[in-house]
Enzyme design. Structure first.
Site, PDB file in Angstrom:
ATOM      1  N   SER A 191     -53.268  -9.078 -20.004  1.00  0.00           N
ATOM      2  CA  SER A 191     -53.899  -8.091 -20.371  1.00  0.00           C
ATOM      3  C   SER A 191     -53.821  -6.773 -19.860  1.00  0.00           C
ATOM      4  O   SER A 191     -54.580  -5.892 -20.241  1.00  0.00           O
ATOM      5  CB  SER A 191     -55.592  -8.683 -20.246  1.00  0.00           C
ATOM      6  OG  SER A 191     -55.839  -9.529 -21.169  1.00  0.00           O
TER       7      SER A 191
ATOM      8  N   GLU B 245       0.808  -1.412  -0.068  1.00  0.00           N
ATOM      9  CA  GLU B 245       0.014  -0.015   0.045  1.00  0.00           C
ATOM     10  C   GLU B 245       0.997   1.199   0.043  1.00  0.00           C
ATOM     11  O   GLU B 245       0.564   2.267  -0.545  1.00  0.00           O
ATOM     12  CB  GLU B 245      -0.857  -0.110   1.117  1.00  0.00           C
ATOM     13  CG  GLU B 245      -1.860  -1.028   1.222  1.00  0.00           C
ATOM     14  CD  GLU B 245      -3.104  -0.868   0.186  1.00  0.00           C
ATOM     15  OE1 GLU B 245      -3.010   0.483  -0.326  1.00  0.00           O
ATOM     16  OE2 GLU B 245      -3.674  -1.792  -0.505  1.00  0.00           O
TER      17      GLU B 245
END
Length: 780
Positions: A397, A111
């Site tokens: 529908s 890091e």
């Protein structure tokens, strides 16, 4: 004496002087350029310094508590109550003295290699990172930020791309310098190791050691330390449980970095690389457990809603697990709880525990999603399949107002009493006949009667009159689009592939008089640094108020009329409109009774609700929805809408001034004011009176005269059709439009779609929804 005399000494001296003068002049120019350049650089540096210190002066304060504490994102409902905390986890804090040296070395190596040499900001690292960016090489560094800067970002700022500004970077650097002044390197490393996100809801490397290996940090091997040190850069990608290949590569990078930093020898690294990265993983996850301060009982209730909120946060560039946000949503927690209870506690009967539901509720006035249910009886699944946003089941529908009758009123000015034919129909270009559930034909009826009774053939004939082009435009304005260039098919007029959320938003447009609001979950986001962002949906008028009102007036009959298909949704005293939808199994499926899907979409002026019910695996024996449970969707709707309307009653809709109320055969009917219709005996024609009024605005299509309107409508059909004898070909189309990244279904032409009491067999697709552990895929 020779004519070639040598130049005199005076002449030679003058020439040399002139040469020196020219050289001196050139040198002066170069010096001036250099001085100007240096001056410019100095000015830029000075301006940069001034800007840096200006930004630094506005940096937020940072305390030891913020450096050491967990960072949780709080999710609020519409009443500002916290309903969930993301990132709140039981965390075992480990002091520096108890952190193994091997882990510290691994973290620093990968890091921030120069961690012990810089004072919070590392110019060497910044230059190295910039050079790597320019040359596309890697120096082993992870960007220009130091470990201390990363700690500051985790403690005070968010990781969203929108926060990666010059101002934010300056503040981050300033705070990092101040942290280094007040805390030792050992303490800073302790803060970092205890704060980083390690995936799977785990924070801190001590907790990660328990989660992944079931051990404390002091008990791990060099390979395991390197694995843990590599996780924070991308906790999901470098997860040793789910992605062994990537985790192995990352672990090896950490080991190589440790060798470069002279913390371990090459032989030690080589030996550690030979260890399988999944060696020692503990499936029981040691002593870790969830410990959210928010009410854990909310988790199941809001799971589907929360899943979509997290998805939206990620799309906006935030990490909801590490950014410590305050997220205010449009969730009505009371409505959500009632919806959940209705589907889970027996208030409404379901056919079995496996029968599922997808439901969405929006506010027609603004597009706010106030509640959502993605399933029932889901156990302890977190972020399971959200059926409220899936688009792989036919809406039956409930599609008719959206694709057939809405466009017919909008573009052709059809009145509610317009005669439509329910007679034998064959899909153009095929031998497939269309039927209703009763396999009967009712001859000529009004458009109102056809919609209330949900007859399929009149709907498809109306869609033919409208034309696929206009129907597609109408749907697009409601947020419904096909997923490929092949477009919609004629059969989609009785079966669109859309999600309950899309349908609720589309029906909300009828409810509010013609304005579409894109549905949304999040109302505001506040970051750790105090920046606040507000969100809303800008409404757009997409249909005339006459269209919205006339559809609503007809859909009232679906619920209130004795011949309506939605009578189970009726609520005494509530002004509402709605539509049913069911889909039949295709021939050859082996299922002789029951339906695949049952829908109900309904609304008042204050709420729009769409509900799907059915089974995830529709073709499994026993998964056909029997007639007893076809109305389950209506009953869930009735329970939820009754609760909502009791809290906030809606008034009835008023007739807009662009609609005329007329009497036809003793019945109340509606027509667009100024429009006239006549039956010539050969075709139905509808014209708009030149002196009539229209309430279409800039976002609506212009209504043309009778001849051009009808000719365009016929043109859409006649491009591949000869007449109403249905010899036209049918366009092919994909199904549905997904939401939040969900997979869209693709439609075939060999299934059947019907409505509950008056639907019909048609060539619409069969779709089988996957189980909650799988991605959504289309059916066969």
């Amino acid at each position: 004496m020779s004519d070639n005399k040598r130049p005199s000494r005076q002449t030679r001296m003058q020439s040399e002087k002139n040469g020196k003068s020219g050289s001196h002049s050139t040198g002066s120019i170069i010096k001036r350029i250099i001085l100007w350049g240096l001056s410019l650089i100095g000015i830029l540096v000075l301006m940069g310094a001034v800007l840096f210190f200006y930004y630094a002066s506005t940096a937020p304060k940072i305390s030891e508590s913020e450096l050491s504490s967990q960072v949780a994102t709080r999710i609020y409902d519409s009443d500002n109550n916290v309903v969930s905390e993301l990132g709140a986890q039981k965390r075992e804090y480990v002091k520096s003295a108890s952190i193994p040296k091997e882990l510290k070395n691994a973290v620093v190596s990968i890091e921030d290699r120069r961690f012990y040499k810089h004072h919070g900001v590392d110019p060497v690292r910044i230059v190295g990172a910039a050079f790597s960016d320019l040359t596309h090489s890697s120096s082993g560094l992870q960007g220009g930020s130091t470990l201390t800067q990363q700690l500051v970002k985790l403690s005070v700022f968010s990781t969203a791309a929108s926060d990666q500004t010059i101002k934010r970077k300056a503040q981050e650097a300033w705070l990092a310098i101040n942290v280094e002044r007040h805390y030792s390197k050992a303490k800073i490393l302790e803060f970092y190791i205890n704060k980083v996100y390690m995936g799977n809801g785990v924070y801190g490397m001590q907790t990660a050691a328990q989660y992944y290996y079931g051990k404390n940090l002091s008990q791990l091997s060099l390979s395991q330390y390197a694995t843990l040190a590599g996780v924070p850069q991308s906790p999901t990608y470098y997860n040793p449980i789910s992605n062994a290949t990537a985790a192995t590569q990352r672990r090896n990078e950490v080991l190589d970095a440790m060798v470069r930093s002279k913390y371990i020898s090459q032989s030690q690294a080589t030996a550690a690389k030979k260890v399988n990265v999944q060696t020692g993983l503990d499936s029981s996850h040691g002593n870790t457990s969830s410990a959210s301060s928010a009410d854990d009982s909310n988790n199941k209730v809001i799971d589907s809603y929360l899943k979509q909120v997290v998805s939206q946060l990620k799309k906006k560039g935030y990490n909801p697990y590490t950014d410590g946000l305050e997220v205010h949503t449009n969730l009505n927690m009371d409505a959500q709880q009632h919806l959940y209870d209705t589907a889970n506690d027996g208030t409404v009967a379901f056919q079995s525990k496996d029968m599922q539901i997808g439901a969405a509720i929006t506010n027609p006035s603004n597009g706010k999603i106030i509640a959502m249910l993605g399933g029932r009886k889901t156990g302890n699944v977190t972020f399971g399949l959200n059926r409220a946003v899936q688009t792989d089941r036919s809406a039956g529908s409930t599609s008719k107002p959206l694709m057939d009758y809405g466009p017919a009123i909008e573009y052709l000015n059809y009145p509610t009493f317009r005669p439509v034919k329910d007679i034998s129909f064959t899909y153009p270009g095929t031998s497939k006949k269309l039927y209703d559930f009763d396999r009967q034909f009712k001859g000529t009826m009004t458009m109102r009667q056809a919609l209330v009774q949900s007859r399929n053939i009149p709907a498809i004939r109306t869609l033919q009159d409208v034309g696929m082009s206009k129907a597609t435009k109408f749907l697009a304005k409601l947020g419904i689009k096909p997923t490929s260039s092949s477009g919609f098919e004629l059969q989609n007029g009785i079966g669109l592939y859309i999600s309950p959320l899309q349908e609720a938003a589309a029906y909300a447009t009828f409810a509010n008089g013609g304005t579409y609001y894109k549905p949304y979950y999040i109302s505001s986001i506040t970051t750790k640094s105090g920046d606040s962002y507000k969100y809303s949906s800008t409404g757009k008028r997409v249909m005339k108020s006459s269209t919205a009102y006339m559809i609503t007036d007809m859909l009232k009959g679906v619920i209130n009329s004795s011949s309506g298909t939605g009578t189970a949704a009726k609520i005494s005293g509530v002004h509402q409109a709605g539509k049913t939808g069911t889909t039949q199994y295709p021939s050859g499926s082996g299922v002789s009774s029951g339906v695949m899907d049952s829908w109900f979409a309904g609304y008042t002026k204050h709420y729009s609700i769409s509900i799907w019910t059915g089974y995830d695996k529709a073709l499994v024996a026993g998964h056909a929805v029997t007639s007893t449970y076809e109305k389950t969707a209506q009953k869930v709707y009735r329970s939820e809408m009754s609760y909502l309307e009791n809290q906030n009653p809606s008034s009835d809709w008023s007739v807009p001034d662009t609609v005329s109320v007329v009497s036809r055969n003793g019945q109340r009917e509606l027509e667009v004011k100024g429009a006239s219709w006549s039956d010539t005996g050969t075709s139905d024609k509808y014209a708009e009176n030149n002196n009539g009024s229209s309430d279409a605005d800039s976002s609506s299509e212009v209504i043309v005269s009778s001849s051009s309107s009808m000719s365009e409508s016929k043109q859409d059909s006649e491009n591949s059709s000869s007449s109403s004898n249905n010899s036209s070909s049918v366009e092919q189309q994909p199904n549905g439009d997904g939401d939040d990244g969900n997979t869209d279904a693709t439609q075939s032409t060999d299934a059947t779609t019907t409505d509950t009491t008056s639907s019909a067999t048609t060539s619409t697709p069969t779709s089988t929804q996957p189980d909650s552990s799988a991605a959504a895929t289309p059916g066969q």
